[in-house]
Design an enzyme around this catalytic site. Structure first.
Site, PDB file in Angstrom:
ATOM      1  N   TYR A   1     -38.875  11.916  40.660  1.00 30.84           N
ATOM      2  CA  TYR A   1     -38.771  12.874  39.654  1.00 30.84           C
ATOM      3  C   TYR A   1     -39.785  13.683  38.753  1.00 30.84           C
ATOM      4  O   TYR A   1     -40.200  14.636  38.362  1.00 30.84           O
ATOM      5  CB  TYR A   1     -37.101  12.905  39.069  1.00 30.84           C
ATOM      6  CG  TYR A   1     -37.180  13.691  37.900  1.00 30.84           C
ATOM      7  CD1 TYR A   1     -36.615  15.053  37.769  1.00 30.84           C
ATOM      8  CD2 TYR A   1     -37.114  13.232  36.526  1.00 30.84           C
ATOM      9  CE1 TYR A   1     -36.668  15.983  36.712  1.00 30.84           C
ATOM     10  CE2 TYR A   1     -36.806  13.850  35.358  1.00 30.84           C
ATOM     11  CZ  TYR A   1     -36.568  15.322  35.609  1.00 30.84           C
ATOM     12  OH  TYR A   1     -36.295  16.058  34.613  1.00 30.84           O
TER      13      TYR A   1
ATOM     14  N   PHE B   1     -36.649  16.311  25.476  1.00 25.49           N
ATOM     15  CA  PHE B   1     -36.005  14.695  25.374  1.00 25.49           C
ATOM     16  C   PHE B   1     -34.485  14.880  25.807  1.00 25.49           C
ATOM     17  O   PHE B   1     -34.503  15.071  26.944  1.00 25.49           O
ATOM     18  CB  PHE B   1     -36.252  14.504  23.716  1.00 25.49           C
ATOM     19  CG  PHE B   1     -37.665  14.053  23.446  1.00 25.49           C
ATOM     20  CD1 PHE B   1     -38.941  15.025  23.764  1.00 25.49           C
ATOM     21  CD2 PHE B   1     -38.166  12.667  23.370  1.00 25.49           C
ATOM     22  CE1 PHE B   1     -39.988  14.560  23.410  1.00 25.49           C
ATOM     23  CE2 PHE B   1     -39.480  12.303  23.276  1.00 25.49           C
ATOM     24  CZ  PHE B   1     -40.445  13.214  23.399  1.00 25.49           C
TER      25      PHE B   1
END
Ligand code: UD1
Length: 351
Positions: free
Chosen positions: A160, A189
């Site tokens: 990923y 984040f």
């Protein structure tokens, strides 16, 4: 609400998803019409009704797969977008380890298809739309220290993360090949929470992998207890520390980035985070206060691949875009709870 700068819409690939739906609302608030491009492979068409209820405006919908370049070219012809925000993709770390080809195909292949369609459209209309790309702080791997600035070394620990890094690098090469490509790379984040109305939110399929949706499901009775993955990290209480960011702050970051490129800013890469770390147990406490119920938890083994503490230096986004997260952990939890308690089974409730 600021005045619209253009009636050409902003194209939002993956616009029906968690980040996409909130970004759509934030774009509407800023006066931009939106065209959502989504195949609903990991989202629900009902989200568009909810967006319309919140905004009073319904985004246009183009239902299809970004990998279908010919179709995507026709979407560009129909809408001639003023900017493109590319969110369509897959994002489960564990699944990417088990099925990397799916991740390479959708995340890398989808981005290539989009760039081809943008290039083809430029040949027709003589200009290139600016592009905002959804990246992740996972490209920093295990940082040597915190807070993390954009110039930290980049790496990947999962397919990923690899796909996000490859697309960042491809966009860099494309920008170097021709200065008319204007690209904003946004490194997220930990996005959490929901729109304050509770009408849209995160709707993971299956058991959630991430902390906040899991805690929400414990609160609503869909999970018996939370497993806290490790309590022996060198952090405030031994549990992992992350930079949780309200999804509406993140959405507003996309609007600022889009606006900056439309106003002529050069390509840039920024962190989107609050700059504040919270531990798993701090999140549990904040969620208990928001929902008024205890969240039962058990200490479990560390999750492989997890790091102790991870948070942003968001200074560059502030300086460049005037963007700063405004919503605190309490609001992240109360908005997540509003969404979860109003929609215990997500968008599928009414079926
Ligand atoms: C994870 C992904 C990251 C992705 C991000 C999306 C991994 C290794 N990283 O980040 O690539 O971009 O989600 O938001 O999967 N925790 C528990 N119990 C749980 C779930 C999580 O204790 O049931 C803890 C974790 O150990 C961690 C913190 O909660 O300390 C946050 O976890 P999570 O929400 O999964 O986010 P990340 O691991 O930061």
């Amino acid at each position: 609400m600021t005045a619209p700068t253009s009636q050409r819409p902003v194209m939002l690939t993956g616009g029906a998803g968690y980040i996409g739906s909130h970004t759509c609302v934030a774009l509407h608030e800023a006066g931009h019409p939106v065209v959502v491009v989504d195949d609903f492979s990991n989202s629900h068409p009902r989200v568009l009704d909810r967006i319309e209820t919140i905004s009073g405006v319904r985004p246009s919908l183009e239902r299809g797969d970004v990998l279908d370049t010919a179709w995507l070219c026709s979407v560009f012809e129909r809408h001639d977008p003023a900017a493109v925000i590319h969110l369509a993709g897959v994002k489960a770390v564990g699944e990417s380890v088990a099925n990397p080809i799916k991740y390479f195909d959708i995340n890398i292949g989808g981005s290539i298809s989009l760039m081809k369609a943008m290039q083809a459209h430029r040949q027709q209309v003589g200009r290139l739309s600016p592009l905002v790309f959804s990246s992740t702080a996972t490209v920093y791997g295990e940082p040597s220290r915190v807070p993390i600035t954009e110039d930290f070394p980049l790496t990947f620990e999962s397919p990923y993360a690899h796909t996000k890094l490859v697309v960042e690098q491809m966009l860099g090469a494309v920008g170097r090949s021709e200065s008319s490509w204007k690209v904003a790379v946004l490194r997220y984040f930990n996005p959490v929470g929901a729109h304050r109305s509770g009408l849209i939110g995160e709707d993971p399929s299956g058991t959630p992998n991430n902390l906040m949706p899991f805690v929400s499901q414990v609160a609503v009775g869909r999970q018996a207890h939370l497993n806290v993955f490790g309590d022996d990290y060198p952090t405030i209480d031994g549990t992992g520390v992350r930079d949780y960011l309200h999804v509406m702050d993140l959405a507003e970051g996309h609007v600022r980035a889009t606006q900056a490129l439309m106003d002529g800013c050069d390509s840039f890469t920024v962190n989107l985070g609050t700059g504040i770390g919270h531990s798993v147990l701090q999140v549990v406490k904040a969620f208990e206060a928001a929902c008024g119920k205890p969240i039962p938890y058990r200490i479990a083994a560390r999750r492989p691949g997890d790091v102790a503490a991870y948070f942003a230096d968001p200074g560059k986004a502030h300086k460049l875009l005037g963007w700063q997260a405004r919503r605190d952990l309490g609001q992240m939890c109360s908005d997540a709870w509003a969404w979860q308690s109003l929609n215990p089974k997500g968008y599928r409730e009414q079926e």
